[in-house]
Write a protein that holds these residues in place. Structure first.
Motif, mmCIF file in Angstrom:
data_model
loop_
_atom_site.group_PDB
_atom_site.id
_atom_site.type_symbol
_atom_site.label_atom_id
_atom_site.label_comp_id
_atom_site.label_asym_id
_atom_site.label_seq_id
_atom_site.Cartn_x
_atom_site.Cartn_y
_atom_site.Cartn_z
ATOM 1 N N SER A 77 0.702 -0.972 -0.064
ATOM 2 C CA SER A 77 -0.083 -0.021 0.114
ATOM 3 C C SER A 77 0.955 1.239 0.026
ATOM 4 O O SER A 77 0.517 2.197 -0.653
ATOM 5 C CB SER A 77 -0.844 0.256 1.294
ATOM 6 O OG SER A 77 -1.728 -0.958 1.092
ATOM 7 N N ALA A 78 1.877 1.216 0.774
ATOM 8 C CA ALA A 78 2.724 2.226 0.698
ATOM 9 C C ALA A 78 3.405 2.511 -0.587
ATOM 10 O O ALA A 78 3.668 3.792 -1.023
ATOM 11 C CB ALA A 78 3.959 2.158 1.894
ATOM 12 N N ILE A 79 3.969 1.434 -1.326
ATOM 13 C CA ILE A 79 4.416 1.631 -2.517
ATOM 14 C C ILE A 79 3.581 2.096 -3.481
ATOM 15 O O ILE A 79 3.802 3.044 -4.287
ATOM 16 C CB ILE A 79 5.188 0.466 -3.208
ATOM 17 C CG1 ILE A 79 6.194 -0.155 -2.138
ATOM 18 C CG2 ILE A 79 5.476 0.226 -4.746
ATOM 19 C CD1 ILE A 79 6.879 -1.386 -2.457
ATOM 20 N N ILE A 80 2.187 1.678 -3.658
ATOM 21 C CA ILE A 80 1.297 2.144 -4.679
ATOM 22 C C ILE A 80 0.701 3.468 -4.200
ATOM 23 O O ILE A 80 0.825 4.511 -5.182
ATOM 24 C CB ILE A 80 -0.223 1.298 -4.339
ATOM 25 C CG1 ILE A 80 -0.016 -0.106 -4.888
ATOM 26 C CG2 ILE A 80 -1.420 2.008 -4.733
ATOM 27 C CD1 ILE A 80 -0.927 -1.162 -4.543
ATOM 28 N N ALA A 81 0.953 4.279 -2.895
ATOM 29 C CA ALA A 81 0.520 5.505 -2.355
ATOM 30 C C ALA A 81 1.675 6.236 -3.144
ATOM 31 O O ALA A 81 1.362 7.384 -3.568
ATOM 32 C CB ALA A 81 0.199 5.464 -1.087
ATOM 33 N N ILE A 82 2.804 5.916 -2.849
ATOM 34 C CA ILE A 82 4.130 6.541 -3.405
ATOM 35 C C ILE A 82 4.213 6.937 -4.919
ATOM 36 O O ILE A 82 4.010 7.929 -5.513
ATOM 37 C CB ILE A 82 5.182 6.099 -2.812
ATOM 38 C CG1 ILE A 82 5.500 6.429 -1.481
ATOM 39 C CG2 ILE A 82 6.477 6.803 -3.752
ATOM 40 C CD1 ILE A 82 6.756 5.483 -0.933
ATOM 41 N N ILE A 83 3.845 5.786 -5.545
ATOM 42 C CA ILE A 83 3.509 5.977 -7.055
ATOM 43 C C ILE A 83 2.440 6.815 -7.527
ATOM 44 O O ILE A 83 2.671 7.574 -8.400
ATOM 45 C CB ILE A 83 3.571 4.437 -7.623
ATOM 46 C CG1 ILE A 83 4.919 3.639 -7.562
ATOM 47 C CG2 ILE A 83 3.311 4.698 -9.052
ATOM 48 C CD1 ILE A 83 4.786 2.051 -7.852
ATOM 49 N N LEU A 84 1.319 6.566 -6.997
ATOM 50 C CA LEU A 84 0.343 7.123 -7.256
ATOM 51 C C LEU A 84 0.373 8.834 -7.145
ATOM 52 O O LEU A 84 -0.023 9.893 -7.672
ATOM 53 C CB LEU A 84 -0.942 6.876 -6.652
ATOM 54 C CG LEU A 84 -1.535 5.532 -7.253
ATOM 55 C CD1 LEU A 84 -2.615 5.107 -6.306
ATOM 56 C CD2 LEU A 84 -1.940 5.645 -8.834
ATOM 57 N N ASP A 85 1.067 9.067 -5.738
ATOM 58 C CA ASP A 85 1.083 10.488 -5.406
ATOM 59 C C ASP A 85 2.342 11.165 -6.311
ATOM 60 O O ASP A 85 1.983 12.333 -6.785
ATOM 61 C CB ASP A 85 1.814 10.432 -4.091
ATOM 62 C CG ASP A 85 1.312 11.460 -3.186
ATOM 63 O OD1 ASP A 85 1.791 11.867 -2.238
ATOM 64 O OD2 ASP A 85 0.106 11.835 -3.186
ATOM 65 N N VAL A 86 3.091 10.223 -6.830
ATOM 66 C CA VAL A 86 4.311 10.917 -7.811
ATOM 67 C C VAL A 86 3.610 11.383 -9.120
ATOM 68 O O VAL A 86 3.720 12.200 -9.540
ATOM 69 C CB VAL A 86 5.417 10.216 -7.939
ATOM 70 C CG1 VAL A 86 6.420 10.405 -9.229
ATOM 71 C CG2 VAL A 86 6.433 9.959 -6.682
ATOM 72 N N LEU A 87 2.655 10.408 -9.736
ATOM 73 C CA LEU A 87 1.992 10.604 -10.954
ATOM 74 C C LEU A 87 1.172 11.684 -10.798
ATOM 75 O O LEU A 87 1.002 12.724 -11.748
ATOM 76 C CB LEU A 87 1.319 8.938 -11.268
ATOM 77 C CG LEU A 87 2.041 8.106 -11.713
ATOM 78 C CD1 LEU A 87 1.283 6.808 -11.814
ATOM 79 C CD2 LEU A 87 2.896 8.382 -12.968
ATOM 80 N N LEU A 88 0.521 11.884 -9.575
ATOM 81 C CA LEU A 88 -0.345 12.818 -9.361
ATOM 82 C C LEU A 88 0.355 14.335 -9.380
ATOM 83 O O LEU A 88 -0.051 15.382 -10.148
ATOM 84 C CB LEU A 88 -1.364 12.782 -7.840
ATOM 85 C CG LEU A 88 -2.013 14.079 -7.572
ATOM 86 C CD1 LEU A 88 -3.147 14.304 -8.449
ATOM 87 C CD2 LEU A 88 -2.384 13.901 -6.198
ATOM 88 N N ASN A 89 1.483 14.397 -8.940
ATOM 89 C CA ASN A 89 2.304 15.592 -8.680
ATOM 90 C C ASN A 89 2.979 15.984 -10.170
ATOM 91 O O ASN A 89 2.759 17.160 -10.590
ATOM 92 C CB ASN A 89 3.575 15.627 -7.858
ATOM 93 C CG ASN A 89 4.216 16.725 -7.397
ATOM 94 O OD1 ASN A 89 3.573 17.739 -7.372
ATOM 95 N ND2 ASN A 89 5.385 16.575 -7.433
ATOM 96 N N VAL A 90 3.326 14.992 -10.686
ATOM 97 C CA VAL A 90 4.278 15.083 -12.030
ATOM 98 C C VAL A 90 2.922 15.401 -13.160
ATOM 99 O O VAL A 90 3.258 16.417 -13.985
ATOM 100 C CB VAL A 90 4.829 13.936 -12.483
ATOM 101 C CG1 VAL A 90 5.419 14.115 -13.956
ATOM 102 C CG2 VAL A 90 6.229 13.736 -11.703
ATOM 103 N N PHE A 91 2.103 14.652 -13.168
ATOM 104 C CA PHE A 91 0.963 14.868 -14.201
ATOM 105 C C PHE A 91 -0.395 15.717 -14.210
ATOM 106 O O PHE A 91 -0.913 15.956 -15.067
ATOM 107 C CB PHE A 91 0.477 13.623 -14.772
ATOM 108 C CG PHE A 91 1.823 12.812 -15.564
ATOM 109 C CD1 PHE A 91 2.236 12.995 -16.583
ATOM 110 C CD2 PHE A 91 2.001 11.481 -14.932
ATOM 111 C CE1 PHE A 91 3.184 12.273 -17.294
ATOM 112 C CE2 PHE A 91 3.105 10.880 -15.482
ATOM 113 C CZ PHE A 91 3.847 11.255 -16.589
ATOM 114 N N VAL A 92 -0.294 16.055 -12.740
ATOM 115 C CA VAL A 92 -1.513 16.850 -12.496
ATOM 116 C C VAL A 92 -1.231 18.516 -11.819
ATOM 117 O O VAL A 92 -1.438 19.271 -12.476
ATOM 118 C CB VAL A 92 -2.713 16.322 -11.534
ATOM 119 C CG1 VAL A 92 -3.902 17.221 -11.260
ATOM 120 C CG2 VAL A 92 -3.142 14.925 -12.519
#
Length: 179
Positions: A77-92
């Motif tokens: 869950s921590a890995i998924i949250a980090i990946i989604l957080d990075v994607l949210l930051n970079v692409f949105v």
């Protein structure tokens, strides 16, 4: 697995609900907290709330749907949250921050632009010019650069700007010269 005498699923669900409520409140009253994000630099409230939301949602789902060990679920869950957080930051978030700044114009950026006279400019007076841009139309007071009258509907070139007033001169496009 239990944590502090409470099932881990309940902790995940409670964290998800609380982070969801705080996210809605942040959307409504986020301008108040913008100073916190600017002062700390790396602690963006949007990213923190999204991390907690992603972490608790994926943890809850994995606990309910898989027979995996709770410690493994926390790591996944921590890995998924980090990946989604990075994607949210970079692409949105980063493009949104850049787009917000690109809608702003400075008076200096209006020099050399072509506009249309919407209120005629008298010889020693003021009229109004509208300039079309990507973010909308910009209407500004205008005076003639050469102290010549300019009729309504004429195309003008912005030569200078002083105290918020555009100093313009008549402009003929290449198509008009060919006629």
């Amino acid at each position: 697995m239990e944590l502090f005498g409470t099932p881990i699923e309940t902790i995940y669900l409670t964290a998800l609900i609380i982070s969801g409520i705080i996210t809605v409140l942040y959307i409504l009253f986020g301008d108040v907290l913008e100073g916190v994000a600017e002062a700390t630099g790396f602690l963006n409230p949007t990213l923190i709330l999204s991390f907690i939301t992603f972490f608790s949602a994926s943890g809850y789902l994995f606990e309910q749907l898989t027979p995996l060990n709770s410690l493994l679920i926390i790591a996944i869950s921590a890995i998924i949250a980090i990946i989604l957080d990075v994607l949210l930051n970079v692409f949105v978030l980063v493009p949104l921050a850049s787009a917000e700044e690109s809608l702003v114009y400075t008076e200096e950026s209006l020099k050399g632009r072509i506009g249309k006279v919407i209120i005629s400019v008298p010889e020693d007076g003021f009229g109004e010019v509208v300039i079309e841009s990507n973010s909308g139309n910009i209407a500004k007071p205008a005076a003639s650069f050469d102290d010549l009258p300019i009729k309504e509907g004429s195309q003008v070139l912005v030569v200078d700007i002083k105290s918020g007033v555009l100093y313009v001169t008549p402009h003929e496009s290449f198509d008009e010269l060919l006629k």
